[in-house]
Scaffold this motif. Structure first.
Motif, PDB file in Angstrom:
ATOM      1  N   MET A   1       0.672  -1.055   0.000  1.00 37.40           N
ATOM      2  CA  MET A   1       0.000   0.000   0.000  1.00 37.40           C
ATOM      3  C   MET A   1       0.812   1.274   0.000  1.00 37.40           C
ATOM      4  N   LEU A   2       2.087   1.119  -0.051  1.00 40.64           N
ATOM      5  CA  LEU A   2       2.932   2.291  -0.155  1.00 40.64           C
ATOM      6  C   LEU A   2       2.896   2.861  -1.574  1.00 40.64           C
ATOM      7  N   LEU A   3       2.742   1.978  -2.570  1.00 38.12           N
ATOM      8  CA  LEU A   3       2.775   2.427  -3.947  1.00 38.12           C
ATOM      9  C   LEU A   3       1.385   2.713  -4.518  1.00 38.12           C
ATOM     10  N   ARG A   4       0.350   2.461  -3.784  1.00 39.36           N
ATOM     11  CA  ARG A   4      -1.003   2.719  -4.271  1.00 39.36           C
ATOM     12  C   ARG A   4      -1.532   4.012  -3.667  1.00 39.36           C
ATOM     13  N   PRO A   5      -1.724   5.021  -4.493  1.00 37.24           N
ATOM     14  CA  PRO A   5      -2.251   6.275  -3.945  1.00 37.24           C
ATOM     15  C   PRO A   5      -3.732   6.131  -3.615  1.00 37.24           C
ATOM     16  N   GLN A   6      -4.109   6.728  -2.533  1.00 43.27           N
ATOM     17  CA  GLN A   6      -5.498   6.705  -2.120  1.00 43.27           C
ATOM     18  C   GLN A   6      -6.162   8.010  -2.578  1.00 43.27           C
ATOM     19  N   LEU A   7      -7.210   7.877  -3.357  1.00 44.80           N
ATOM     20  CA  LEU A   7      -7.914   9.055  -3.841  1.00 44.80           C
ATOM     21  C   LEU A   7      -8.927   9.498  -2.803  1.00 44.80           C
ATOM     22  N   PRO A   8      -9.058  10.792  -2.613  1.00 44.86           N
ATOM     23  CA  PRO A   8     -10.044  11.260  -1.636  1.00 44.86           C
ATOM     24  C   PRO A   8     -11.453  11.015  -2.185  1.00 44.86           C
ATOM     25  N   GLU A   9     -12.351  10.790  -1.285  1.00 42.52           N
ATOM     26  CA  GLU A   9     -13.732  10.566  -1.696  1.00 42.52           C
ATOM     27  C   GLU A   9     -14.362  11.887  -2.081  1.00 42.52           C
ATOM     28  N   THR A  10     -15.071  11.874  -3.197  1.00 42.21           N
ATOM     29  CA  THR A  10     -15.724  13.098  -3.646  1.00 42.21           C
ATOM     30  C   THR A  10     -17.116  13.165  -3.044  1.00 42.21           C
ATOM     31  N   PRO A  11     -17.494  14.328  -2.593  1.00 40.59           N
ATOM     32  CA  PRO A  11     -18.839  14.449  -2.019  1.00 40.59           C
ATOM     33  C   PRO A  11     -19.892  14.299  -3.117  1.00 40.59           C
ATOM     34  N   THR A  12     -21.013  13.702  -2.748  1.00 41.12           N
ATOM     35  CA  THR A  12     -22.078  13.530  -3.734  1.00 41.12           C
ATOM     36  C   THR A  12     -22.762  14.864  -3.957  1.00 41.12           C
ATOM     37  N   PRO A  13     -23.034  15.200  -5.210  1.00 40.81           N
ATOM     38  CA  PRO A  13     -23.668  16.500  -5.482  1.00 40.81           C
ATOM     39  C   PRO A  13     -25.120  16.492  -5.012  1.00 40.81           C
ATOM     40  N   THR A  14     -25.539  17.614  -4.527  1.00 40.84           N
ATOM     41  CA  THR A  14     -26.926  17.735  -4.074  1.00 40.84           C
ATOM     42  C   THR A  14     -27.806  18.015  -5.279  1.00 40.84           C
ATOM     43  N   PRO A  15     -28.994  17.449  -5.311  1.00 39.24           N
ATOM     44  CA  PRO A  15     -29.879  17.704  -6.456  1.00 39.24           C
ATOM     45  C   PRO A  15     -30.314  19.163  -6.459  1.00 39.24           C
ATOM     46  N   PRO A  16     -30.564  19.706  -7.650  1.00 38.47           N
ATOM     47  CA  PRO A  16     -30.963  21.117  -7.707  1.00 38.47           C
ATOM     48  C   PRO A  16     -32.332  21.321  -7.077  1.00 38.47           C
ATOM     49  N   ALA A  17     -32.511  22.486  -6.561  1.00 34.08           N
ATOM     50  CA  ALA A  17     -33.781  22.808  -5.913  1.00 34.08           C
ATOM     51  C   ALA A  17     -34.884  22.837  -6.958  1.00 34.08           C
ATOM     52  N   THR A  18     -36.050  22.360  -6.581  1.00 34.75           N
ATOM     53  CA  THR A  18     -37.163  22.336  -7.523  1.00 34.75           C
ATOM     54  C   THR A  18     -37.698  23.740  -7.701  1.00 34.75           C
ATOM     55  N   THR A  19     -38.057  24.047  -8.928  1.00 37.63           N
ATOM     56  CA  THR A  19     -38.611  25.366  -9.209  1.00 37.63           C
ATOM     57  C   THR A  19     -40.119  25.255  -9.277  1.00 37.63           C
TER      58      THR A  19
END
Length: 94
Positions: free
Chosen positions: A1-19
């Motif tokens: 695990m020294l040679l495997r980079p760990q990618l940060p978790e991306t936050p899930t996008p929030t759905p757009p507000a309903t109009t």
């Protein structure tokens, strides 16, 4: 695990507000359908024929100048090789 980079978790996008749809009272009593208006398009200014001609002529002139410089450089290089050959041949005869 020294040679495997760990990618940060991306936050899930929030759905757009309903109009909410606003309904307006018709200004007249006729029964025509409401047509949505298209956004106004801005057209690009068309280049004039003179501007295009100037760009083309400028390109031709610059290309001709570059060619002239290249031919001059090649002829100077050939002359230098010939002079070097003549001078080295003359020095060997002595």
């Amino acid at each position: 695990m020294l040679l495997r980079p760990q990618l940060p978790e991306t936050p899930t996008p929030t759905p757009p507000a309903t109009t909410t749809q606003h309904t307006h009272a018709p200004a007249c009593s006729c029964q025509h359908s409401h047509m949505p208006t298209a956004p106004a398009r801005r057209s690009l200014p068309s280049p004039s024929t003179r501007a295009v001609g100037l760009v083309l002529v400028g390109g031709v002139v610059l290309t001709a100048l570059l060619t002239a410089v290249a031919v001059s450089a090649i002829s100077v290089a050939v002359a230098a090789v010939v002079l070097r050959s003549l001078l080295s041949a003359q020095n060997r005869r002595r």
